[in-house]
Write a protein that holds these residues in place. Sequence first.
Motif, PDB file in Angstrom:
ATOM      1  N   PHE A 111       0.847  -1.179   0.000  1.00 48.99           N
ATOM      2  CA  PHE A 111       0.000   0.000   0.000  1.00 48.99           C
ATOM      3  C   PHE A 111       0.884   1.231   0.000  1.00 48.99           C
ATOM      4  O   PHE A 111       1.844   1.321   0.770  1.00 48.99           O
ATOM      5  CB  PHE A 111      -0.898  -0.004   1.240  1.00 48.99           C
ATOM      6  N   VAL A 112       0.555   2.193  -0.870  1.00 45.32           N
ATOM      7  CA  VAL A 112       1.337   3.431  -0.941  1.00 45.32           C
ATOM      8  C   VAL A 112       0.689   4.512  -0.092  1.00 45.32           C
ATOM      9  O   VAL A 112       1.319   5.086   0.803  1.00 45.32           O
ATOM     10  CB  VAL A 112       1.491   3.896  -2.395  1.00 45.32           C
ATOM     11  N   GLY A 113      -0.588   4.831  -0.347  1.00 43.45           N
ATOM     12  CA  GLY A 113      -1.253   5.869   0.429  1.00 43.45           C
ATOM     13  C   GLY A 113      -2.589   6.251  -0.163  1.00 43.45           C
ATOM     14  O   GLY A 113      -2.941   5.853  -1.277  1.00 43.45           O
ATOM     15  N   PRO A 114      -3.365   7.068   0.571  1.00 36.54           N
ATOM     16  CA  PRO A 114      -4.676   7.511   0.098  1.00 36.54           C
ATOM     17  C   PRO A 114      -4.623   8.898  -0.534  1.00 36.54           C
ATOM     18  O   PRO A 114      -3.706   9.689  -0.275  1.00 36.54           O
ATOM     19  CB  PRO A 114      -5.491   7.568   1.393  1.00 36.54           C
ATOM     20  N   ALA A 115      -5.623   9.191  -1.345  1.00 36.27           N
ATOM     21  CA  ALA A 115      -5.868  10.544  -1.844  1.00 36.27           C
ATOM     22  C   ALA A 115      -7.268  10.950  -1.408  1.00 36.27           C
ATOM     23  O   ALA A 115      -8.205  10.145  -1.473  1.00 36.27           O
ATOM     24  CB  ALA A 115      -5.748  10.587  -3.366  1.00 36.27           C
ATOM     25  N   PHE A 116      -7.408  12.190  -0.951  1.00 35.50           N
ATOM     26  CA  PHE A 116      -8.690  12.732  -0.517  1.00 35.50           C
ATOM     27  C   PHE A 116      -9.093  13.881  -1.434  1.00 35.50           C
ATOM     28  O   PHE A 116      -8.243  14.626  -1.930  1.00 35.50           O
ATOM     29  CB  PHE A 116      -8.608  13.263   0.918  1.00 35.50           C
TER      30      PHE A 116
END
Length: 373
Positions: free
Chosen positions: A88-93
């Motif tokens: 997992f790299v990360g989320p975008a909001f």
Amino acid sequence: MTKTAHQDLHSDEGALRGERPGRVSNPVVKVADLAWLEFEKPDLDQAERFAHAFGLATVERTTQSLYLRGTFPGTHSLVIRKGPASRFVGPAFHAADAGDFERLARRTGTLPTPLRQPGGGRVVSLRDPNGVPVRIVHGVEQLPALPDQQPLALNFGTHPTRINATQRPLREPARVQRLGHLVLETRTFNKSLDWYLDTLGMIVSDFLFLDSQRDRGPIMAFLRCDRGSDPADHHTLAMFLGPSGGYVHSAYQVSDLDAMAAGGQYLADHGYQRAWGIGRHIQGSQLFDYWRDPDHLMVEHFSDGDLFDATVPTGWAPMSATGLAQWGPPATRDFLGAKPSPELLRNIIAALREDNEISASRLVAMMKAMLPR
């Protein structure tokens, strides 16, 4: 005192005097929703096969990247880039508007940059206290809706809606409608929670605490977006204190229980492994069904989740394995992360050596609370 329905369901008494608040009065911005999640995987063909079986549709595919979406109009829901290992790299909001986007850039001293991917737009790239890349985006092109999987018409008691017709749901992938939420584990729970409340303006819908250690504060939070009078998912992000840190699971909405069950049977028929389900959660109330992808990352189908506006106060409840669902099979060791392994042991040893919020007494209490019964 008259209790709200939320308090009756989630907590005997709500927060006690002096306990941690679930929101801040003046955050930097208030994000509107999750936009997408980013992963790396070594085999994009395998990732795409599972995504289609799970019910996602391909937006764009190259030799180095894969963009996936649900049926609802909006942006893509997943970005998978080719990498040496599955991670997992990360989320975008989504920023609520252009003003919030620009204010976040100014307040964090971060220069907005163009997004060089399908849909375009601009991004402010930050990192949370765990070092997870968190991207806040604005101006991304909205994709049109795709054909949806309509909920079945059901006959309820004296109010039938289906006459002279049968029910024959197809055993096919449960068409994902949208990305719902992300769950993360962290060794620095309070520091991380403060960041998401202060920087992104999220609200805690529910806190979970260890029954024997409530005076030490909560160890899990379910956070929703603050949209004022407009309802938002009970949680868009959840996080809990633990020795391993990182991605736990992500959740994707489907139309109803039949889509979930028939879609689950389709996944099983194609050799994929269920982690836990089908059941109905307590915090969030949603129907759930958890699966492992070919790289053992956990993903969830959900339906019929709670929607809260900004007026609903934060609930408090003790954490336990039996308190995770109203009905359904017992929570599995796979779902709970309770399977003994060399990696888990290494993470526990490392967590106890670091300067964080993990202690031996907290670990013992957590393991006792989360033992499947």
